[in-house]
Design a protein around this motif. Structure first.
Motif, PDB file in Angstrom:
ATOM      1  N   MET A  69       0.822  -1.187   0.000  1.00 47.05           N
ATOM      2  CA  MET A  69       0.000   0.000   0.000  1.00 47.05           C
ATOM      3  C   MET A  69       0.871   1.258   0.000  1.00 47.05           C
ATOM      4  SD  MET A  69      -3.453   0.505   0.476  1.00 47.05           S
ATOM      5  CE  MET A  69      -4.575   0.808   1.791  1.00 47.05           C
ATOM      6  N   ASP A  70       2.048   1.200   0.628  1.00 46.63           N
ATOM      7  CA  ASP A  70       2.927   2.360   0.653  1.00 46.63           C
ATOM      8  C   ASP A  70       3.462   2.676  -0.737  1.00 46.63           C
ATOM      9  OD1 ASP A  70       2.567   2.362   3.373  1.00 46.63           O
ATOM     10  OD2 ASP A  70       4.423   1.266   3.775  1.00 46.63           O
ATOM     11  N   GLN A  71       3.645   1.656  -1.536  1.00 47.54           N
ATOM     12  CA  GLN A  71       4.230   1.818  -2.857  1.00 47.54           C
ATOM     13  C   GLN A  71       3.320   2.619  -3.791  1.00 47.54           C
ATOM     14  OE1 GLN A  71       7.292   0.793  -3.295  1.00 47.54           O
ATOM     15  NE2 GLN A  71       7.418   1.475  -5.406  1.00 47.54           N
ATOM     16  N   GLU A  72       2.005   2.552  -3.602  1.00 48.90           N
ATOM     17  CA  GLU A  72       1.074   3.261  -4.477  1.00 48.90           C
ATOM     18  C   GLU A  72       1.267   4.772  -4.393  1.00 48.90           C
ATOM     19  OE1 GLU A  72      -2.826   2.055  -3.405  1.00 48.90           O
ATOM     20  OE2 GLU A  72      -2.465  -0.039  -3.892  1.00 48.90           O
ATOM     21  N   MET A  73       1.394   5.292  -3.193  1.00 44.56           N
ATOM     22  CA  MET A  73       1.566   6.731  -3.034  1.00 44.56           C
ATOM     23  C   MET A  73       2.923   7.178  -3.562  1.00 44.56           C
ATOM     24  SD  MET A  73      -0.182   9.337  -2.178  1.00 44.56           S
ATOM     25  CE  MET A  73      -1.511   8.765  -1.160  1.00 44.56           C
ATOM     26  N   LEU A  74       3.937   6.367  -3.363  1.00 45.98           N
ATOM     27  CA  LEU A  74       5.255   6.692  -3.902  1.00 45.98           C
ATOM     28  C   LEU A  74       5.212   6.735  -5.421  1.00 45.98           C
ATOM     29  CD1 LEU A  74       8.297   7.175  -3.414  1.00 45.98           C
ATOM     30  CD2 LEU A  74       8.565   4.699  -3.604  1.00 45.98           C
ATOM     31  N   ASN A  75       4.557   5.766  -6.041  1.00 47.95           N
ATOM     32  CA  ASN A  75       4.441   5.737  -7.494  1.00 47.95           C
ATOM     33  C   ASN A  75       3.650   6.926  -8.011  1.00 47.95           C
ATOM     34  OD1 ASN A  75       5.873   3.373  -7.604  1.00 47.95           O
ATOM     35  ND2 ASN A  75       4.071   2.066  -7.733  1.00 47.95           N
ATOM     36  N   ALA A  76       2.654   7.352  -7.260  1.00 48.77           N
ATOM     37  CA  ALA A  76       1.836   8.481  -7.692  1.00 48.77           C
ATOM     38  C   ALA A  76       2.570   9.810  -7.569  1.00 48.77           C
ATOM     39  CB  ALA A  76       0.547   8.522  -6.883  1.00 48.77           C
ATOM     40  N   LEU A  77       3.508   9.931  -6.653  1.00 47.12           N
ATOM     41  CA  LEU A  77       4.171  11.213  -6.411  1.00 47.12           C
ATOM     42  C   LEU A  77       5.600  11.302  -6.932  1.00 47.12           C
ATOM     43  CD1 LEU A  77       3.004  12.155  -2.832  1.00 47.12           C
ATOM     44  CD2 LEU A  77       2.416  13.254  -4.969  1.00 47.12           C
ATOM     45  N   ALA A  78       6.215  10.213  -7.279  1.00 39.61           N
ATOM     46  CA  ALA A  78       7.630  10.248  -7.658  1.00 39.61           C
ATOM     47  C   ALA A  78       7.864  11.088  -8.910  1.00 39.61           C
ATOM     48  CB  ALA A  78       8.152   8.831  -7.864  1.00 39.61           C
ATOM     49  N   LEU A  79       7.126  10.855  -9.964  1.00 37.60           N
ATOM     50  CA  LEU A  79       7.345  11.612 -11.197  1.00 37.60           C
ATOM     51  C   LEU A  79       6.921  13.077 -11.078  1.00 37.60           C
ATOM     52  CD1 LEU A  79       6.563   8.996 -13.974  1.00 37.60           C
ATOM     53  CD2 LEU A  79       8.762   9.894 -13.241  1.00 37.60           C
ATOM     54  N   PRO A  80       5.774  13.401 -10.467  1.00 39.36           N
ATOM     55  CA  PRO A  80       5.459  14.833 -10.314  1.00 39.36           C
ATOM     56  C   PRO A  80       6.487  15.596  -9.478  1.00 39.36           C
ATOM     57  CG  PRO A  80       3.471  13.559 -10.010  1.00 39.36           C
ATOM     58  CD  PRO A  80       4.618  12.591 -10.091  1.00 39.36           C
ATOM     59  N   LEU A  81       6.998  14.987  -8.411  1.00 40.54           N
ATOM     60  CA  LEU A  81       8.012  15.663  -7.608  1.00 40.54           C
ATOM     61  C   LEU A  81       9.322  15.802  -8.371  1.00 40.54           C
ATOM     62  CD1 LEU A  81       7.391  14.199  -4.046  1.00 40.54           C
ATOM     63  CD2 LEU A  81       6.853  16.482  -4.871  1.00 40.54           C
ATOM     64  N   LEU A  82       9.691  14.781  -9.118  1.00 40.40           N
ATOM     65  CA  LEU A  82      10.908  14.856  -9.914  1.00 40.40           C
ATOM     66  C   LEU A  82      10.783  15.936 -10.992  1.00 40.40           C
ATOM     67  CD1 LEU A  82      13.705  13.654 -10.563  1.00 40.40           C
ATOM     68  CD2 LEU A  82      12.530  12.085 -12.116  1.00 40.40           C
ATOM     69  N   PHE A  83       9.636  15.983 -11.657  1.00 36.75           N
ATOM     70  CA  PHE A  83       9.414  17.006 -12.674  1.00 36.75           C
ATOM     71  C   PHE A  83       9.424  18.398 -12.064  1.00 36.75           C
ATOM     72  CE2 PHE A  83       6.494  19.812 -14.946  1.00 36.75           C
ATOM     73  CZ  PHE A  83       7.139  19.877 -16.178  1.00 36.75           C
ATOM     74  N   SER A  84       8.814  18.562 -10.898  1.00 37.92           N
ATOM     75  CA  SER A  84       8.774  19.890 -10.287  1.00 37.92           C
ATOM     76  C   SER A  84      10.169  20.344  -9.852  1.00 37.92           C
ATOM     77  CB  SER A  84       7.800  19.919  -9.112  1.00 37.92           C
ATOM     78  OG  SER A  84       8.288  19.172  -8.025  1.00 37.92           O
ATOM     79  N   VAL A  85      11.020  19.415  -9.425  1.00 36.69           N
ATOM     80  CA  VAL A  85      12.392  19.782  -9.075  1.00 36.69           C
ATOM     81  C   VAL A  85      13.159  20.222 -10.316  1.00 36.69           C
ATOM     82  CG1 VAL A  85      14.614  18.810  -8.364  1.00 36.69           C
ATOM     83  CG2 VAL A  85      12.619  18.466  -6.961  1.00 36.69           C
ATOM     84  N   ILE A  86      13.051  19.465 -11.383  1.00 35.83           N
ATOM     85  CA  ILE A  86      13.785  19.799 -12.609  1.00 35.83           C
ATOM     86  C   ILE A  86      13.279  21.118 -13.188  1.00 35.83           C
ATOM     87  CG2 ILE A  86      14.220  19.077 -14.991  1.00 35.83           C
ATOM     88  CD1 ILE A  86      14.201  16.176 -13.919  1.00 35.83           C
ATOM     89  N   ALA A  87      11.963  21.251 -13.292  1.00 31.57           N
ATOM     90  CA  ALA A  87      11.391  22.493 -13.822  1.00 31.57           C
ATOM     91  C   ALA A  87      11.653  23.669 -12.890  1.00 31.57           C
ATOM     92  CB  ALA A  87       9.893  22.322 -14.043  1.00 31.57           C
ATOM     93  N   GLY A  88      11.624  23.433 -11.593  1.00 29.46           N
ATOM     94  CA  GLY A  88      11.879  24.502 -10.636  1.00 29.46           C
ATOM     95  C   GLY A  88      13.306  25.004 -10.690  1.00 29.46           C
ATOM     96  N   ILE A  89      14.255  24.092 -10.800  1.00 29.73           N
ATOM     97  CA  ILE A  89      15.660  24.507 -10.903  1.00 29.73           C
ATOM     98  C   ILE A  89      15.891  25.252 -12.212  1.00 29.73           C
ATOM     99  CG2 ILE A  89      18.023  23.645 -11.155  1.00 29.73           C
ATOM    100  CD1 ILE A  89      17.307  21.497  -9.108  1.00 29.73           C
ATOM    101  N   TYR A  90      15.277  24.782 -13.295  1.00 24.17           N
ATOM    102  CA  TYR A  90      15.417  25.469 -14.582  1.00 24.17           C
ATOM    103  C   TYR A  90      14.832  26.878 -14.503  1.00 24.17           C
ATOM    104  CZ  TYR A  90      14.639  26.798 -19.406  1.00 24.17           C
ATOM    105  OH  TYR A  90      14.622  27.486 -20.585  1.00 24.17           O
ATOM    106  N   ALA A  91      13.625  26.997 -13.972  1.00 23.28           N
ATOM    107  CA  ALA A  91      12.988  28.315 -13.880  1.00 23.28           C
ATOM    108  C   ALA A  91      13.727  29.220 -12.907  1.00 23.28           C
ATOM    109  CB  ALA A  91      11.531  28.161 -13.451  1.00 23.28           C
TER     110      ALA A  91
END
Length: 91
Positions: A1-23
């Motif tokens: 059950m813990d893995q579902e939330m990690l899978n749901a948030l891993a890519l959005p958080l990774l994208f926000s870090v990359i886009a945030g550092i770029y911006a």
């Protein structure tokens, strides 16, 4: 059950870090708004961790918060860029 939330948030958080550092590096005048968006994404992750706690999600959020903290410290240490004065042509 813990893995579902990690899978749901891993890519959005990774994208926000990359886009945030770029911006953050590309548009200095938008830095306060970029930091606000990154903090709001961190709050979404904290809420998800509250709903379904797990060590993997906590580790991901800890790394995310270190990136946000580093950007905030850089923003506080460097003076804000002042807008260029407008030129008025008399004619």
């Amino acid at each position: 059950m813990d893995q579902e939330m990690l899978n749901a948030l891993a890519l959005p958080l990774l994208f926000s870090v990359i886009a945030g550092i770029y911006a953050y590096t590309r548009f200095p005048e938008r830095r306060p708004r970029v930091l606000l968006v990154l903090i709001l994404m961190q709050l979404v992750g904290a809420y998800a961790h509250r709903i379904q706690p797990g060590m993997a999600l906590f580790t991901l959020l800890s790394l995310y918060s270190l990136v946000v903290l580093g950007l905030m410290l850089h923003w506080f240490q460097n003076p804000q860029p002042e807008p260029a004065p407008e030129r008025v042509h008399k004619g």
